[in-house]
Write a protein that holds these residues in place. Sequence first.
Motif, PDB file in Angstrom:
ATOM      1  N   ASP A  71       0.527  -1.130   0.461  1.00  0.00           N
ATOM      2  CA  ASP A  71       0.304  -0.460  -0.164  1.00  0.00           C
ATOM      3  C   ASP A  71       0.524   1.016  -0.194  1.00  0.00           C
ATOM      4  OD1 ASP A  71      -2.598  -1.344   0.032  1.00  0.00           O
ATOM      5  OD2 ASP A  71      -2.564  -1.534   2.313  1.00  0.00           O
ATOM      6  N   VAL A  72       2.053   1.187   1.132  1.00  0.00           N
ATOM      7  CA  VAL A  72       2.638   2.360   0.557  1.00  0.00           C
ATOM      8  C   VAL A  72       3.524   2.999  -0.449  1.00  0.00           C
ATOM      9  CG1 VAL A  72       4.974   3.133   1.649  1.00  0.00           C
ATOM     10  CG2 VAL A  72       3.634   1.698   2.967  1.00  0.00           C
ATOM     11  N   VAL A  73       4.053   1.243  -1.418  1.00  0.00           N
ATOM     12  CA  VAL A  73       4.591   1.780  -2.796  1.00  0.00           C
ATOM     13  C   VAL A  73       3.523   2.162  -3.367  1.00  0.00           C
ATOM     14  CG1 VAL A  73       5.358  -0.060  -4.986  1.00  0.00           C
ATOM     15  CG2 VAL A  73       5.838  -0.321  -2.191  1.00  0.00           C
ATOM     16  N   LYS A  74       2.237   2.153  -3.064  1.00  0.00           N
ATOM     17  CA  LYS A  74       1.321   2.521  -4.618  1.00  0.00           C
ATOM     18  C   LYS A  74       0.836   3.574  -4.177  1.00  0.00           C
ATOM     19  CE  LYS A  74      -0.931  -1.746  -5.139  1.00  0.00           C
ATOM     20  NZ  LYS A  74      -2.248  -3.085  -5.436  1.00  0.00           N
ATOM     21  N   SER A  75       1.666   4.874  -3.106  1.00  0.00           N
ATOM     22  CA  SER A  75       0.957   5.392  -2.923  1.00  0.00           C
ATOM     23  C   SER A  75       1.834   6.779  -3.236  1.00  0.00           C
ATOM     24  CB  SER A  75       0.729   5.665  -1.043  1.00  0.00           C
ATOM     25  OG  SER A  75       2.072   5.701  -0.438  1.00  0.00           O
ATOM     26  N   LEU A  76       3.353   6.048  -3.900  1.00  0.00           N
ATOM     27  CA  LEU A  76       4.027   7.291  -3.732  1.00  0.00           C
ATOM     28  C   LEU A  76       3.274   7.676  -5.392  1.00  0.00           C
ATOM     29  CD1 LEU A  76       7.468   4.730  -3.611  1.00  0.00           C
ATOM     30  CD2 LEU A  76       6.743   6.432  -1.833  1.00  0.00           C
ATOM     31  N   PRO A  77       3.942   9.154  -5.608  1.00  0.00           N
ATOM     32  CA  PRO A  77       3.749   9.661  -6.844  1.00  0.00           C
ATOM     33  C   PRO A  77       4.617   8.995  -7.941  1.00  0.00           C
ATOM     34  CG  PRO A  77       4.861  10.880  -5.173  1.00  0.00           C
ATOM     35  CD  PRO A  77       4.864   9.872  -4.383  1.00  0.00           C
ATOM     36  N   GLU A  78       5.617   8.527  -7.557  1.00  0.00           N
ATOM     37  CA  GLU A  78       6.079   7.725  -8.553  1.00  0.00           C
ATOM     38  C   GLU A  78       5.848   6.162  -8.962  1.00  0.00           C
ATOM     39  OE1 GLU A  78       9.752   9.501  -6.569  1.00  0.00           O
ATOM     40  OE2 GLU A  78       7.831   8.497  -6.409  1.00  0.00           O
TER      41      GLU A  78
ATOM     42  N   LEU B 297      12.296   4.052  -0.602  1.00  0.00           N
ATOM     43  CA  LEU B 297      11.436   2.848   0.302  1.00  0.00           C
ATOM     44  C   LEU B 297      11.256   2.540   1.969  1.00  0.00           C
ATOM     45  CD1 LEU B 297       9.019   1.936  -0.983  1.00  0.00           C
ATOM     46  CD2 LEU B 297      10.513  -0.197  -1.660  1.00  0.00           C
ATOM     47  N   HIS B 298      12.898   2.239   2.125  1.00  0.00           N
ATOM     48  CA  HIS B 298      13.173   1.651   3.491  1.00  0.00           C
ATOM     49  C   HIS B 298      12.611   3.163   4.064  1.00  0.00           C
ATOM     50  CE1 HIS B 298      16.533   0.688   6.518  1.00  0.00           C
ATOM     51  NE2 HIS B 298      15.761  -0.304   6.705  1.00  0.00           N
ATOM     52  N   GLU B 299      12.791   4.129   4.328  1.00  0.00           N
ATOM     53  CA  GLU B 299      11.994   5.024   5.171  1.00  0.00           C
ATOM     54  C   GLU B 299      11.032   5.243   5.504  1.00  0.00           C
ATOM     55  OE1 GLU B 299      13.684   7.525   7.880  1.00  0.00           O
ATOM     56  OE2 GLU B 299      16.110   6.630   7.219  1.00  0.00           O
ATOM     57  N   ALA B 300      10.077   5.127   4.488  1.00  0.00           N
ATOM     58  CA  ALA B 300       8.785   4.817   4.290  1.00  0.00           C
ATOM     59  C   ALA B 300       8.513   3.064   5.076  1.00  0.00           C
ATOM     60  CB  ALA B 300       8.019   4.478   3.012  1.00  0.00           C
TER      61      ALA B 300
END
Length: 377
Positions: free
Chosen positions: A124-131, A146-149
């Motif tokens: 879900d975090v990945v899918k929230s990224l602008p990229e 991504l590690h920080e997230a």
Amino acid sequence: QLFMTGHALFLVLFNVTDPLGTILEYLSFWLNSIAVRSRHSTVFLVGSHADEYEQRHGDRQAVEDKVGKVVSKAIRDHRSLHILGGCGINLRDKASVAQFKPNLFDMASELLPQAPQILKDVQDVVKSLPEYNSGDLLPIVAGERLHEAFLELLRNKSATDTAGNMWRSVLKGLENLGVIVQLPETGDSGMHVVVRPQWLANLLCSVVTFRHNFVTSGVLEHRFLRQIWKDVHTFPPQLHSQLYYLLVQTSVILPINPTFTEDGLSLVPCLLPRTVAAEELERVWPGWDQQSNVSNRIYVCGRRKGRPQPLPAMIMPRIVERVLQLTGGRSSLLWQDGCVVGGLRGGFSAKAERLERRDHDVISLEFRRSRLGVEPS
């Protein structure tokens, strides 16, 4: 090749109207190719044109019987794979396909391990990224970001990852799910992650294309990559070495030189010429069609329990790659099923070629002292 992994359910299609021998030969090629890259994978066989076969025999049971024979034979001959079974389907009938899809997804859900909640949360975090969401942004993020997230997610859950083991497991899990693809790390750049793997099609198409002629007879000169990847937004220069090694990692290109340098060479197997003209082969290998000239010739074939088997994909390109590495990239003739090279140690030339036999293929390796056609450099 990008997604050859044991964490997947493979569908292998065949035409159920073909003779049984033809089907088994066709399936052997693909099942061997899967086993070479992803041993113990789970496979489901799908027979297309089931409607034609049913009309021809006037009975749906005939389709099921034919598919059953194919599955039984495949299970016996390919024990390194987990072949679940098979079915017949009419792929031109939208209703049949619509009925098949949910059954397929249910099968995959039962077979494949369920992702732990932490993976779902990070997804879900990945899918929230602008990229991930913007088509205007390059879908690649630095691993540190991504590690920080991920660490922020753990803090919100009052959890820690002191040794970093969880983070490495999460990265591997996300790759197995097809959510991300890690770019190979190089000395000049840290770890980066592709958060929208569909973008990789752009990377493949940049090299495997007929829109430019930078790949000559299947050989790519690295100095041309700057021009192939001149769009700095899509292919940032600082990531060129990582993009190159990703293509190597997935066997889209095969390196002739051990390291990535601008003066190096790589082989692009799918862009090799399909055939070679007889007069060209005669020029560099006089008497190539004289079967009596069999001295210094070696035959290689796949065998299982003493019986010939089809050779898996990529065997011939790997042989061509190795031969070119031995000669520093010098060759006289390259095509999809063979090559002729000179300049080997001792003044020898070599010809490697895939030859068709009645029930299997063999690879012929022939050596001779250089004369007439190929001269050592």
